[in-house]
Scaffold this motif. Structure first.
Motif, PDB file in Angstrom:
ATOM      1  N   ARG A 201       0.838  -1.214   0.000  1.00  0.00           N
ATOM      2  CA  ARG A 201       0.000   0.000   0.000  1.00  0.00           C
ATOM      3  C   ARG A 201       0.867   1.256   0.000  1.00  0.00           C
ATOM      4  O   ARG A 201       0.531   2.251  -0.644  1.00  0.00           O
ATOM      5  N   ALA A 202       1.976   1.211   0.731  1.00  0.00           N
ATOM      6  CA  ALA A 202       2.855   2.387   0.804  1.00  0.00           C
ATOM      7  C   ALA A 202       3.404   2.736  -0.574  1.00  0.00           C
ATOM      8  O   ALA A 202       3.587   3.915  -0.899  1.00  0.00           O
ATOM      9  N   ARG A 203       3.650   1.732  -1.405  1.00  0.00           N
ATOM     10  CA  ARG A 203       4.129   2.023  -2.763  1.00  0.00           C
ATOM     11  C   ARG A 203       3.023   2.668  -3.593  1.00  0.00           C
ATOM     12  O   ARG A 203       3.289   3.563  -4.403  1.00  0.00           O
ATOM     13  N   PHE A 204       1.784   2.208  -3.401  1.00  0.00           N
ATOM     14  CA  PHE A 204       0.668   2.865  -4.087  1.00  0.00           C
ATOM     15  C   PHE A 204       0.608   4.331  -3.675  1.00  0.00           C
ATOM     16  O   PHE A 204       0.457   5.235  -4.508  1.00  0.00           O
ATOM     17  N   GLU A 205       0.674   4.564  -2.365  1.00  0.00           N
ATOM     18  CA  GLU A 205       0.566   5.927  -1.848  1.00  0.00           C
ATOM     19  C   GLU A 205       1.688   6.809  -2.384  1.00  0.00           C
ATOM     20  O   GLU A 205       1.479   7.995  -2.672  1.00  0.00           O
ATOM     21  N   GLU A 206       2.869   6.240  -2.528  1.00  0.00           N
ATOM     22  CA  GLU A 206       3.993   7.016  -3.072  1.00  0.00           C
ATOM     23  C   GLU A 206       3.695   7.473  -4.496  1.00  0.00           C
ATOM     24  O   GLU A 206       3.994   8.611  -4.871  1.00  0.00           O
ATOM     25  N   GLU A 207       3.086   6.591  -5.282  1.00  0.00           N
ATOM     26  CA  GLU A 207       2.740   6.978  -6.655  1.00  0.00           C
ATOM     27  C   GLU A 207       1.658   8.050  -6.660  1.00  0.00           C
ATOM     28  O   GLU A 207       1.698   8.977  -7.473  1.00  0.00           O
ATOM     29  N   VAL A 208       0.682   7.915  -5.771  1.00  0.00           N
ATOM     30  CA  VAL A 208      -0.370   8.927  -5.699  1.00  0.00           C
ATOM     31  C   VAL A 208       0.229  10.271  -5.296  1.00  0.00           C
ATOM     32  O   VAL A 208      -0.173  11.325  -5.810  1.00  0.00           O
ATOM     33  N   GLY A 209       1.194  10.242  -4.403  1.00  0.00           N
ATOM     34  CA  GLY A 209       1.874  11.483  -4.031  1.00  0.00           C
ATOM     35  C   GLY A 209       2.562  12.132  -5.216  1.00  0.00           C
ATOM     36  O   GLY A 209       2.558  13.361  -5.360  1.00  0.00           O
ATOM     37  N   GLY A 210       3.139  11.310  -6.099  1.00  0.00           N
ATOM     38  CA  GLY A 210       3.753  11.845  -7.307  1.00  0.00           C
ATOM     39  C   GLY A 210       2.731  12.463  -8.247  1.00  0.00           C
ATOM     40  O   GLY A 210       2.986  13.499  -8.870  1.00  0.00           O
TER      41      GLY A 210
ATOM     42  N   MET B 197       0.087  17.372 -10.515  1.00  0.00           N
ATOM     43  CA  MET B 197      -1.108  18.213 -10.623  1.00  0.00           C
ATOM     44  C   MET B 197      -0.830  19.629 -10.124  1.00  0.00           C
ATOM     45  O   MET B 197      -1.222  20.618 -10.753  1.00  0.00           O
ATOM     46  N   LEU B 198      -0.164  19.717  -8.989  1.00  0.00           N
ATOM     47  CA  LEU B 198       0.116  21.028  -8.407  1.00  0.00           C
ATOM     48  C   LEU B 198       1.030  21.841  -9.320  1.00  0.00           C
ATOM     49  O   LEU B 198       0.830  23.057  -9.504  1.00  0.00           O
ATOM     50  N   ALA B 199       2.014  21.179  -9.904  1.00  0.00           N
ATOM     51  CA  ALA B 199       2.980  21.886 -10.762  1.00  0.00           C
ATOM     52  C   ALA B 199       2.361  22.356 -12.074  1.00  0.00           C
ATOM     53  O   ALA B 199       2.856  23.308 -12.684  1.00  0.00           O
ATOM     54  N   THR B 200       1.297  21.694 -12.519  1.00  0.00           N
ATOM     55  CA  THR B 200       0.689  22.022 -13.815  1.00  0.00           C
ATOM     56  C   THR B 200      -0.700  22.646 -13.662  1.00  0.00           C
ATOM     57  O   THR B 200      -1.462  22.691 -14.627  1.00  0.00           O
ATOM     58  N   ALA B 201      -1.018  23.118 -12.473  1.00  0.00           N
ATOM     59  CA  ALA B 201      -2.361  23.657 -12.211  1.00  0.00           C
ATOM     60  C   ALA B 201      -2.707  24.796 -13.160  1.00  0.00           C
ATOM     61  O   ALA B 201      -3.841  24.884 -13.657  1.00  0.00           O
TER      62      ALA B 201
ATOM     63  N   SER C  35      -7.221  14.925 -15.608  1.00  0.00           N
ATOM     64  CA  SER C  35      -7.228  14.714 -14.159  1.00  0.00           C
ATOM     65  C   SER C  35      -7.305  13.237 -13.805  1.00  0.00           C
ATOM     66  O   SER C  35      -6.672  12.782 -12.837  1.00  0.00           O
ATOM     67  N   LEU C  36      -8.085  12.482 -14.573  1.00  0.00           N
ATOM     68  CA  LEU C  36      -8.299  11.074 -14.257  1.00  0.00           C
ATOM     69  C   LEU C  36      -7.249  10.153 -14.865  1.00  0.00           C
ATOM     70  O   LEU C  36      -7.048   9.032 -14.360  1.00  0.00           O
ATOM     71  N   ALA C  37      -6.591  10.587 -15.930  1.00  0.00           N
ATOM     72  CA  ALA C  37      -5.679   9.708 -16.666  1.00  0.00           C
ATOM     73  C   ALA C  37      -4.620   9.043 -15.783  1.00  0.00           C
ATOM     74  O   ALA C  37      -4.392   7.829 -15.905  1.00  0.00           O
ATOM     75  N   PRO C  38      -3.945   9.767 -14.881  1.00  0.00           N
ATOM     76  CA  PRO C  38      -2.917   9.094 -14.071  1.00  0.00           C
ATOM     77  C   PRO C  38      -3.488   8.014 -13.169  1.00  0.00           C
ATOM     78  O   PRO C  38      -2.849   6.988 -12.934  1.00  0.00           O
ATOM     79  N   PHE C  39      -4.694   8.230 -12.656  1.00  0.00           N
ATOM     80  CA  PHE C  39      -5.312   7.240 -11.777  1.00  0.00           C
ATOM     81  C   PHE C  39      -5.773   6.017 -12.571  1.00  0.00           C
ATOM     82  O   PHE C  39      -5.665   4.883 -12.092  1.00  0.00           O
ATOM     83  N   ILE C  40      -6.279   6.251 -13.762  1.00  0.00           N
ATOM     84  CA  ILE C  40      -6.681   5.134 -14.612  1.00  0.00           C
ATOM     85  C   ILE C  40      -5.468   4.283 -14.963  1.00  0.00           C
ATOM     86  O   ILE C  40      -5.501   3.046 -14.880  1.00  0.00           O
ATOM     87  N   GLU C  41      -4.370   4.948 -15.328  1.00  0.00           N
ATOM     88  CA  GLU C  41      -3.147   4.218 -15.662  1.00  0.00           C
ATOM     89  C   GLU C  41      -2.642   3.429 -14.456  1.00  0.00           C
ATOM     90  O   GLU C  41      -2.240   2.260 -14.579  1.00  0.00           O
ATOM     91  N   LEU C  42      -2.688   4.041 -13.279  1.00  0.00           N
ATOM     92  CA  LEU C  42      -2.206   3.385 -12.062  1.00  0.00           C
ATOM     93  C   LEU C  42      -3.048   2.162 -11.729  1.00  0.00           C
ATOM     94  O   LEU C  42      -2.516   1.093 -11.423  1.00  0.00           O
ATOM     95  N   THR C  43      -4.362   2.305 -11.802  1.00  0.00           N
ATOM     96  CA  THR C  43      -5.220   1.186 -11.425  1.00  0.00           C
ATOM     97  C   THR C  43      -5.169   0.050 -12.438  1.00  0.00           C
ATOM     98  O   THR C  43      -5.322  -1.116 -12.071  1.00  0.00           O
TER      99      THR C  43
ATOM    100  N   ASP D 184      -3.060  12.042   1.174  1.00  0.00           N
ATOM    101  CA  ASP D 184      -4.429  12.483   0.902  1.00  0.00           C
ATOM    102  C   ASP D 184      -4.530  14.004   0.974  1.00  0.00           C
ATOM    103  O   ASP D 184      -5.205  14.635   0.156  1.00  0.00           O
ATOM    104  N   ALA D 185      -3.848  14.600   1.946  1.00  0.00           N
ATOM    105  CA  ALA D 185      -3.857  16.061   2.064  1.00  0.00           C
ATOM    106  C   ALA D 185      -3.179  16.709   0.859  1.00  0.00           C
ATOM    107  O   ALA D 185      -3.631  17.746   0.352  1.00  0.00           O
ATOM    108  N   ALA D 186      -2.102  16.090   0.379  1.00  0.00           N
ATOM    109  CA  ALA D 186      -1.404  16.631  -0.795  1.00  0.00           C
ATOM    110  C   ALA D 186      -2.291  16.565  -2.030  1.00  0.00           C
ATOM    111  O   ALA D 186      -2.313  17.497  -2.848  1.00  0.00           O
TER     112      ALA D 186
END
Length: 212
Positions: free
Chosen positions: A73-82, A87-91, A106-114, A139-141
């Motif tokens: 799970r921690a590896r998943f979370e690390e990818e979500v943090g990336g 997102m923040l850098a390209t807002a 917005s959804l593309a990175p999550f679709i690719e990850l899942t 989650d806060a990030a």
């Protein structure tokens, strides 16, 4: 004269690197097995066989199977943090996109990850069927990145309203997790398409006729 401290550090670095590689191999094996048979049926013995490791080696790094799954799970979370950092850098760039492209981007990175790491859904609940809490910092990030993007896209909308829109769109995604848990790859893709439609429709209700 040889510096003994230098010798110790030189010896320690390869051992640390080997340890990191071994942990990655164990986590890869665990993730792959969970994706195939689910967490309950994923045995330490089979994970060890796939990783080319001994059972004792696994317990050296992960004292319990739950600890091993937490490592995955921690590896998943690390990818979500990336993803949040991107997102923040390209807002600013995202704020100028048309709505359909904005939602897709917005959804593309999550679709690719899942699609690449389907075990993320199977490990989103514990053995009792309860939702595993998200990593609070990640989650806060992600919320901060989404809020920053919305703030640039809707500069005239009050902060409280922006916050509500962020929470609703995030809630739509969180609400699909239980359905994703019981879906196959095709079903997950269909659910993600429905999520795209839901978010697009929600935001379009604000943008239509509002100059956005």
């Amino acid at each position: 004269m040889t510096d003994p401290t230098s010798d110790i550090l030189t010896q320690r670095a390869p051992r640390q690197e080997r340890g990191r590689r071994r942990v990655d191999e164990i986590l890869d094996a665990a993730e792959g097995l969970v994706a195939e048979v689910g967490p309950a049926a994923a045995s330490i013995q089979e994970i060890a066989r796939r990783a080319g490791a001994s059972v004792g080696s696994i317990y050296h790094f992960f004292p319990t199977k739950d600890a091993l799954f937490e490592g995955v799970r921690a590896r998943f979370e690390e990818e979500v943090g990336g993803i949040a950092a991107t997102m923040l850098a390209t807002a600013d760039e995202w704020a100028r996109l048309d709505l359909a492209t904005f939602v897709d981007r917005s959804l593309a990175p999550f679709i690719e990850l899942t699609e690449r790491r389907p075990a993320i859904f199977l490990l989103s609940v514990n053995a009792a069927g309860q939702r595993v809490p998200k990593d609070a910092a990640v989650d806060a990030a992600m919320r901060e990145a989404t809020l920053a993007t919305f703030a640039r896209r809707y500069p005239d909308v009050p902060a409280a309203e922006l916050s509500l829109r962020v929470d609703v769109t995030r809630g739509l995604g969180d609400g699909l997790v239980a359905l994703m848990l019981h879906a196959d790859a095709g079903g997950r893709r269909r659910l993600l398409e429905e999520l795209r439609r839901a978010i697009h429709g929600y935001l379009a209700s604000y943008e239509e006729g509002a100059g956005r």
